[in-house]
Design a protein around this motif. Structure first.
Motif, PDB file in Angstrom:
ATOM      1  N   PRO A 122       0.673  -0.988   0.009  1.00  0.00           N
ATOM      2  CA  PRO A 122      -0.188   0.218   0.222  1.00  0.00           C
ATOM      3  C   PRO A 122       0.390   1.340  -0.314  1.00  0.00           C
ATOM      4  CG  PRO A 122      -0.782  -1.591   1.896  1.00  0.00           C
ATOM      5  CD  PRO A 122       1.013  -1.943   1.353  1.00  0.00           C
ATOM      6  N   MET A 123       1.796   0.954   0.695  1.00  0.00           N
ATOM      7  CA  MET A 123       3.114   2.118   0.986  1.00  0.00           C
ATOM      8  C   MET A 123       3.399   3.355  -1.444  1.00  0.00           C
ATOM      9  SD  MET A 123       5.105   1.421   4.132  1.00  0.00           S
ATOM     10  CE  MET A 123       4.812   1.056   5.574  1.00  0.00           C
ATOM     11  N   VAL A 124       3.085   2.142  -1.591  1.00  0.00           N
ATOM     12  CA  VAL A 124       3.792   1.804  -3.182  1.00  0.00           C
ATOM     13  C   VAL A 124       3.195   3.425  -3.962  1.00  0.00           C
ATOM     14  CG1 VAL A 124       4.594   1.519  -5.774  1.00  0.00           C
ATOM     15  CG2 VAL A 124       4.604  -0.176  -3.766  1.00  0.00           C
ATOM     16  N   PRO A 125       2.415   3.625  -3.610  1.00  0.00           N
ATOM     17  CA  PRO A 125       2.169   4.661  -4.333  1.00  0.00           C
ATOM     18  C   PRO A 125       2.446   6.477  -3.577  1.00  0.00           C
ATOM     19  CG  PRO A 125      -0.201   3.471  -4.739  1.00  0.00           C
ATOM     20  CD  PRO A 125       1.085   2.675  -3.215  1.00  0.00           C
ATOM     21  N   HIS A 126       2.728   6.067  -2.373  1.00  0.00           N
ATOM     22  CA  HIS A 126       3.261   7.276  -1.780  1.00  0.00           C
ATOM     23  C   HIS A 126       5.038   7.062  -1.291  1.00  0.00           C
ATOM     24  CE1 HIS A 126      -0.884   7.938  -0.470  1.00  0.00           C
ATOM     25  NE2 HIS A 126      -0.707   5.935  -0.405  1.00  0.00           N
ATOM     26  N   TRP A 127       5.838   8.657  -2.696  1.00  0.00           N
ATOM     27  CA  TRP A 127       6.916   8.160  -2.535  1.00  0.00           C
ATOM     28  C   TRP A 127       7.316   8.399  -1.734  1.00  0.00           C
ATOM     29  CZ3 TRP A 127      10.136  11.957  -1.420  1.00  0.00           C
ATOM     30  CH2 TRP A 127       9.743  13.606  -1.948  1.00  0.00           C
ATOM     31  N   PRO A 128       7.082   9.343  -0.804  1.00  0.00           N
ATOM     32  CA  PRO A 128       7.916   9.796   1.009  1.00  0.00           C
ATOM     33  C   PRO A 128       7.775   8.225   1.451  1.00  0.00           C
ATOM     34  CG  PRO A 128       6.274  11.268   0.249  1.00  0.00           C
ATOM     35  CD  PRO A 128       5.939  10.443  -0.310  1.00  0.00           C
ATOM     36  N   SER A 129       7.099   7.795   1.701  1.00  0.00           N
ATOM     37  CA  SER A 129       7.061   6.116   2.845  1.00  0.00           C
ATOM     38  C   SER A 129       8.213   5.220   1.860  1.00  0.00           C
ATOM     39  CB  SER A 129       5.648   6.054   2.491  1.00  0.00           C
ATOM     40  OG  SER A 129       4.514   6.597   2.988  1.00  0.00           O
ATOM     41  N   VAL A 130       7.821   5.328   0.278  1.00  0.00           N
ATOM     42  CA  VAL A 130       8.305   4.045   0.178  1.00  0.00           C
ATOM     43  C   VAL A 130      10.543   4.760   0.324  1.00  0.00           C
ATOM     44  CG1 VAL A 130      10.324   3.267  -2.529  1.00  0.00           C
ATOM     45  CG2 VAL A 130       7.427   3.598  -2.238  1.00  0.00           C
ATOM     46  N   MET A 131      10.788   6.680  -0.124  1.00  0.00           N
ATOM     47  CA  MET A 131      11.885   6.684   0.589  1.00  0.00           C
ATOM     48  C   MET A 131      12.283   6.428   1.867  1.00  0.00           C
ATOM     49  SD  MET A 131      13.431   8.061  -2.331  1.00  0.00           S
ATOM     50  CE  MET A 131      15.119   8.335  -1.433  1.00  0.00           C
ATOM     51  N   ILE A 132      10.968   6.666   2.777  1.00  0.00           N
ATOM     52  CA  ILE A 132      11.339   5.660   4.098  1.00  0.00           C
ATOM     53  C   ILE A 132      11.879   4.688   4.218  1.00  0.00           C
ATOM     54  CG2 ILE A 132      10.892   6.009   6.527  1.00  0.00           C
ATOM     55  CD1 ILE A 132       8.843   9.010   5.752  1.00  0.00           C
ATOM     56  N   VAL A 133      11.348   3.891   3.714  1.00  0.00           N
ATOM     57  CA  VAL A 133      11.225   2.190   3.941  1.00  0.00           C
ATOM     58  C   VAL A 133      13.393   2.067   3.200  1.00  0.00           C
ATOM     59  CG1 VAL A 133      10.719   0.027   3.136  1.00  0.00           C
ATOM     60  CG2 VAL A 133       9.101   1.390   3.619  1.00  0.00           C
ATOM     61  N   ILE A 134      13.156   2.638   1.991  1.00  0.00           N
ATOM     62  CA  ILE A 134      14.536   2.944   1.391  1.00  0.00           C
ATOM     63  C   ILE A 134      15.575   3.193   1.991  1.00  0.00           C
ATOM     64  CG2 ILE A 134      16.060   3.733  -0.047  1.00  0.00           C
ATOM     65  CD1 ILE A 134      14.065   3.230  -1.979  1.00  0.00           C
ATOM     66  N   CYS A 135      15.522   4.434   3.277  1.00  0.00           N
ATOM     67  CA  CYS A 135      17.066   4.751   3.909  1.00  0.00           C
ATOM     68  C   CYS A 135      16.967   4.173   5.548  1.00  0.00           C
ATOM     69  CB  CYS A 135      15.956   6.156   4.075  1.00  0.00           C
ATOM     70  SG  CYS A 135      16.076   7.807   3.516  1.00  0.00           S
ATOM     71  N   THR A 136      16.131   3.426   6.013  1.00  0.00           N
ATOM     72  CA  THR A 136      15.685   3.051   7.195  1.00  0.00           C
ATOM     73  C   THR A 136      16.596   1.106   6.868  1.00  0.00           C
ATOM     74  OG1 THR A 136      13.685   2.951   7.699  1.00  0.00           O
ATOM     75  CG2 THR A 136      14.614   1.134   8.677  1.00  0.00           C
ATOM     76  N   ILE A 137      16.529   0.766   5.024  1.00  0.00           N
ATOM     77  CA  ILE A 137      17.544  -0.201   4.855  1.00  0.00           C
ATOM     78  C   ILE A 137      18.391   0.570   4.777  1.00  0.00           C
ATOM     79  CG2 ILE A 137      17.706  -1.913   3.393  1.00  0.00           C
ATOM     80  CD1 ILE A 137      14.123  -2.201   2.615  1.00  0.00           C
ATOM     81  N   VAL A 138      19.115   1.056   3.740  1.00  0.00           N
ATOM     82  CA  VAL A 138      20.184   1.837   3.550  1.00  0.00           C
ATOM     83  C   VAL A 138      20.695   2.064   5.488  1.00  0.00           C
ATOM     84  CG1 VAL A 138      22.264   3.459   3.254  1.00  0.00           C
ATOM     85  CG2 VAL A 138      20.312   2.472   1.704  1.00  0.00           C
ATOM     86  N   LEU A 139      20.031   2.712   6.598  1.00  0.00           N
ATOM     87  CA  LEU A 139      20.765   2.573   7.635  1.00  0.00           C
ATOM     88  C   LEU A 139      21.088   1.129   8.735  1.00  0.00           C
ATOM     89  CD1 LEU A 139      18.991   5.685   8.668  1.00  0.00           C
ATOM     90  CD2 LEU A 139      21.638   5.724   7.991  1.00  0.00           C
ATOM     91  N   GLN A 140      20.703   0.304   8.960  1.00  0.00           N
ATOM     92  CA  GLN A 140      20.336  -1.015   9.103  1.00  0.00           C
ATOM     93  C   GLN A 140      21.863  -1.564   8.330  1.00  0.00           C
ATOM     94  OE1 GLN A 140      18.589  -2.677  11.872  1.00  0.00           O
ATOM     95  NE2 GLN A 140      18.592  -0.379  11.994  1.00  0.00           N
TER      96      GLN A 140
END
Length: 400
Positions: A361-379
């Motif tokens: 459900p987050m795919v249409p909302h790019w800010p949420s997608v970016m937060i997911v990606i940033c969380t993965i990178v930071l982890q």
């Protein structure tokens, strides 16, 4: 249980008290899941206190990994059992889970209070996609460890596709059992070990099974929500292999997709918050239990948290008490060791399916997608602990 501790010799009683103090310290300071928990247990229990050797701790942890239930909780409970028997083990369990359960219960009651007062949960909007990022990283890290050949890879993919297509809580045990049976058939590849005749004490097994049957029967007859919550969590706690990240898809399917006790947003908020809480990730169940009984007031929410907590932690405790006594004999059977590969692969697939369902459900909302990606990178590429990321997300939600 406390009176029984006073009947032991003074030196032993002091040792038990020191051990329980160490357990409480860990319960208040261990962030980051089973891997971090194990490292901190080694530091305190092996290196500092010498309650057991490194080999003994790793053997206990290996045993708990092959049983359903929360690995870290079972390991520290088994250590209490090893040191002082069942009474000390139950006290160990209580002290280990109490801080995390208290915080997550308060979080569940607090979320309902804000909703009841029509106050916005907008401040937690960054936590929800961060929770998905944590789940993706957890699944990836598990996959790297347990997927070692083509068979386990195929099992993981099939498990993910099945769980994604059929989003029922009853599909989870089927997927896990099929995975275990599939690789158990390849037991001939396992190294032979000299077998010792099994001497099994069945009391705790029948206790585990009796509680399961009694809860299911009583829940079906009475339709009491607290009883059904206990049965739901007891059943899930009896089936989950692999820790909190595998429990997540089971709870989502049961309480969000199937029964709709929680909204997706409430679920994700709690999943994010539990990353910032010390102790076992299974404390997430306390949050879900509290929100599941929101219509009965604060007392009802507290009661919902209590029965959910008991339901999720008791099965693993009963089973570790049961298996620990004959583990040395059981692990020598090749079919037992072979089945673990399929169970772990299926659990990885379930985690991947949950991440996909929550991310979709987050795919249409790019800010949420970016937060997911940033969380993965930071982890993956920094050493920033999860609880600091969550606290940062909460602060950002308030400021922006």
């Amino acid at each position: 249980m406390l009176p029984n501790l006073t009947t032991v010799k003074p030196v032993r009683r002091i040792r038990y008290i020191i051990f329980l103090k160490d357990v409480l310290i860990l319960a208040l300071t261990t962030f980051g899941g089973p891997q971090v928990h194990l490292a901190m247990m080694f530091d305190r229990f092996v290196r500092q206190r010498r309650y057991l050797t490194e080999e003994e701790l790793m053997e206990l942890n290996a045993l708990c990994q092959v049983l359903p239930g929360p690995t870290s909780t079972q390991t520290i409970t088994a250590l209490g059992f090893k040191i002082g028997g069942p009474n000390l083990a139950y006290l160990t369990l209580l002290l280990w889970v109490l801080p995390a359960v208290s915080i997550m219960t308060a979080a569940g009651i607090g979320v309902y209070y804000l909703e009841q007062k029509q106050l916005s949960l907008h401040f937690a909007r960054f936590i929800q996609p961060m929770a998905v990022g944590f789940l993706i990283v957890a699944g990836y890290r598990i996959g790297r460890k347990v997927i070692k050949n083509q068979t386990s890879l195929v099992l993981a993919i099939l498990a993910a596709l099945t769980a994604y297509a059929f989003r029922s809580p009853y599909m989870t045990p089927v997927v896990i059992v099929v995975g275990g049976v599939t690789t158990a058939l390849t037991y001939e590849k396992q190294q032979r070990m000299d077998k010792i005749p099994l001497r099994v004490e069945w009391a705790n097994f029948f206790l585990w099974l009796g509680v399961l049957i009694a809860a299911a029967t009583l829940g079906a007859i009475t339709q009491s929500l607290p009883v059904r919550l206990f049965e739901n969590f007891y059943r899930n706690g009896s089936l989950v292999f692999g820790g909190g990240q595998v429990l997540t898809p089971m709870l989502y399917n049961e309480f969000v997709a199937f029964k709709q006790y929680l909204t997706r947003e409430e679920f994700l908020s709690g999943l994010g918050l539990v990353q910032a809480v010390p102790g076992p990730v299974f404390a997430f169940s306390s949050y879900i239990g509290a929100l599941s009984m929101r219509d009965t007031g604060v007392y009802g929410q507290f009661w919902g948290s209590c029965v959910s907590t008991a339901g999720i932690f008791l099965p693993g405790t009963f089973l570790i008490f049961f298996v620990y006594r004959f583990w040395d004999q059981l692990k020598r059977y090749r079919v037992v060791r072979a089945s673990l590969e399929g169970i772990n692969a299926a659990s990885t697939g379930l985690t991947a399916a949950a991440a996909l369902v929550l991310f979709e459900p987050m795919v249409p909302h790019w800010p949420s997608v970016m937060i997911v990606i940033c969380t993965i990178v930071l982890q993956e590429f920094t050493r920033v602990p999860p609880f600091l990321l969550i606290l940062g997300g909460l602060v950002a939600g308030v400021v922006f």
